[in-house]
Write a protein that holds these residues in place. Sequence first.
Motif, short mmCIF file in Angstrom:
data_model
loop_
_atom_site.label_atom_id
_atom_site.label_comp_id
_atom_site.label_asym_id
_atom_site.label_seq_id
_atom_site.Cartn_x
_atom_site.Cartn_y
_atom_site.Cartn_z
N PHE A 169 -68.72 34.58 -51.84
CA PHE A 169 -69.61 35.31 -50.77
C PHE A 169 -69.02 35.98 -49.83
CE2 PHE A 169 -70.85 30.69 -51.89
CZ PHE A 169 -72.21 30.87 -52.13
N GLU A 170 -69.63 37.14 -49.53
CA GLU A 170 -69.27 38.14 -48.65
C GLU A 170 -70.26 38.25 -47.49
OE1 GLU A 170 -66.36 39.94 -48.77
OE2 GLU A 170 -65.72 39.14 -50.64
N VAL A 171 -69.71 37.98 -46.32
CA VAL A 171 -70.71 38.42 -45.16
C VAL A 171 -70.01 38.46 -43.87
CG1 VAL A 171 -70.82 35.81 -44.69
CG2 VAL A 171 -72.46 36.90 -43.81
N ALA A 172 -70.40 39.43 -43.15
CA ALA A 172 -69.84 40.09 -42.09
C ALA A 172 -68.28 40.22 -42.04
CB ALA A 172 -70.06 39.01 -40.67
N GLY A 173 -67.99 40.87 -43.03
CA GLY A 173 -66.24 40.92 -43.36
C GLY A 173 -65.53 39.80 -43.79
N ARG A 174 -66.26 38.66 -43.71
CA ARG A 174 -65.76 37.41 -44.45
C ARG A 174 -65.70 37.06 -45.77
NH1 ARG A 174 -67.69 33.30 -39.68
NH2 ARG A 174 -67.34 34.65 -37.85
N THR A 175 -64.61 36.61 -46.50
CA THR A 175 -64.95 36.23 -47.96
C THR A 175 -64.62 34.59 -47.96
OG1 THR A 175 -63.88 38.28 -48.65
CG2 THR A 175 -63.90 36.53 -50.21
N LYS A 184 -74.88 24.72 -58.08
CA LYS A 184 -75.09 25.07 -56.76
C LYS A 184 -73.65 25.42 -56.37
CE LYS A 184 -79.19 22.71 -55.59
NZ LYS A 184 -80.00 23.88 -55.41
N ALA A 185 -73.54 26.28 -55.58
CA ALA A 185 -72.13 26.57 -54.59
C ALA A 185 -72.60 26.62 -53.33
CB ALA A 185 -71.34 27.79 -55.15
N THR A 186 -71.92 26.09 -52.27
CA THR A 186 -72.29 26.26 -50.68
C THR A 186 -71.09 26.50 -50.00
OG1 THR A 186 -74.48 24.92 -51.23
CG2 THR A 186 -73.41 25.03 -48.89
N VAL A 187 -71.20 27.13 -48.94
CA VAL A 187 -70.02 27.42 -47.90
C VAL A 187 -70.94 27.43 -46.56
CG1 VAL A 187 -68.76 29.02 -49.42
CG2 VAL A 187 -70.51 30.01 -48.00
N THR A 200 -73.58 38.82 -49.84
CA THR A 200 -73.44 39.19 -51.33
C THR A 200 -72.77 38.10 -51.78
OG1 THR A 200 -71.70 40.43 -51.13
CG2 THR A 200 -73.56 41.61 -51.27
N ALA A 201 -73.10 37.49 -53.15
CA ALA A 201 -72.62 36.38 -53.85
C ALA A 201 -72.33 36.80 -55.40
CB ALA A 201 -73.40 35.26 -53.70
N THR A 202 -71.10 36.48 -55.62
CA THR A 202 -70.74 36.86 -57.23
C THR A 202 -70.23 35.54 -57.75
OG1 THR A 202 -70.01 39.06 -56.41
CG2 THR A 202 -69.28 38.50 -58.55
N PHE A 203 -70.73 35.17 -58.95
CA PHE A 203 -70.57 34.32 -59.86
C PHE A 203 -69.59 34.51 -60.91
CE2 PHE A 203 -71.45 31.83 -63.83
CZ PHE A 203 -70.44 30.74 -63.31
N THR A 204 -68.26 33.92 -60.86
CA THR A 204 -67.26 34.22 -61.96
C THR A 204 -67.28 32.91 -62.85
OG1 THR A 204 -66.02 35.81 -60.34
CG2 THR A 204 -64.70 34.54 -62.33
N SER A 205 -67.40 32.93 -64.15
CA SER A 205 -67.29 31.92 -64.81
C SER A 205 -65.82 31.53 -65.26
CB SER A 205 -68.11 31.98 -66.28
OG SER A 205 -67.84 30.86 -67.19
N ASP A 206 -65.58 30.21 -65.31
CA ASP A 206 -64.40 29.52 -65.84
C ASP A 206 -64.25 29.62 -67.24
OD1 ASP A 206 -65.96 27.30 -66.14
OD2 ASP A 206 -65.08 26.24 -64.87
#
Length: 256
Positions: A169-175, A184-187, A200-206
Amino acid sequence: ASTTAIFEATGTKPVTATFTPASGTEWQTSVGTGTVNVQSEATQTQLTLDPVAIHDGDQITATARLTPAAATGHVVFTVDGQTQRIPVTGGEAQATFQLITSGEKTVLAAFEPANPARYTTSQDEETVAVSELTTTMTVSVNPSTATAGEQIAITADITPEDATGTVTFEVAGRTLTAPVVDGKATVYTSLITKGTYPITATFTSDQPTRWLGSAGTGSVTIQAEGTETEVTVDPATVAVGGEVTLTARVTPRTVD
């Protein structure tokens, strides 16, 4: 004189014919020899796949049909490191496979006769195209409108739910990153300056050979925290020229 014979084993077989005359005074006995080369009956294996194009994790059905249909034995199916040995029934054998990695896969069907002296081996192969499964993402924020300093939860919902990996997740300059559990993924975070912030949120598969990545966006609005000011006067009544103390108390007490 003629007769018929059935040979159950392969190889060169000697044939001997002995003539015995009905009248030994008129005809002599005689013997003749010959050979017959007995070969295994050729078989043919025809393989079909259903379907011939799938996504990761889907199943295919492999069907092998034998000619002649009377041939007995087993068909060994192999694909992508998987093997199944299926008996032939009524000239047919069938196996089902689940394929979980992408790419073009070769399916091989090899017939093993129960009586190799009667039937030959045969085989056939076909290919199936396995493609990565597309994922989709939606991003939600709770609360979507928060007060400065208030904790917010940012959640990415991944479809299909069994896709695994991580979301960044990217928000206000934070990762911020979190693993995907049950789709689901939650921060959690907080912002202290009012305004509307894109997320913005980016899903990367394992399992990149199975699941494709995906992305989603959202936003959160931060409002300035409300304050209250209480004024007290001590004393409330004074004579002209008297001194009073004026005190202002601001809530919350952390306000600068």
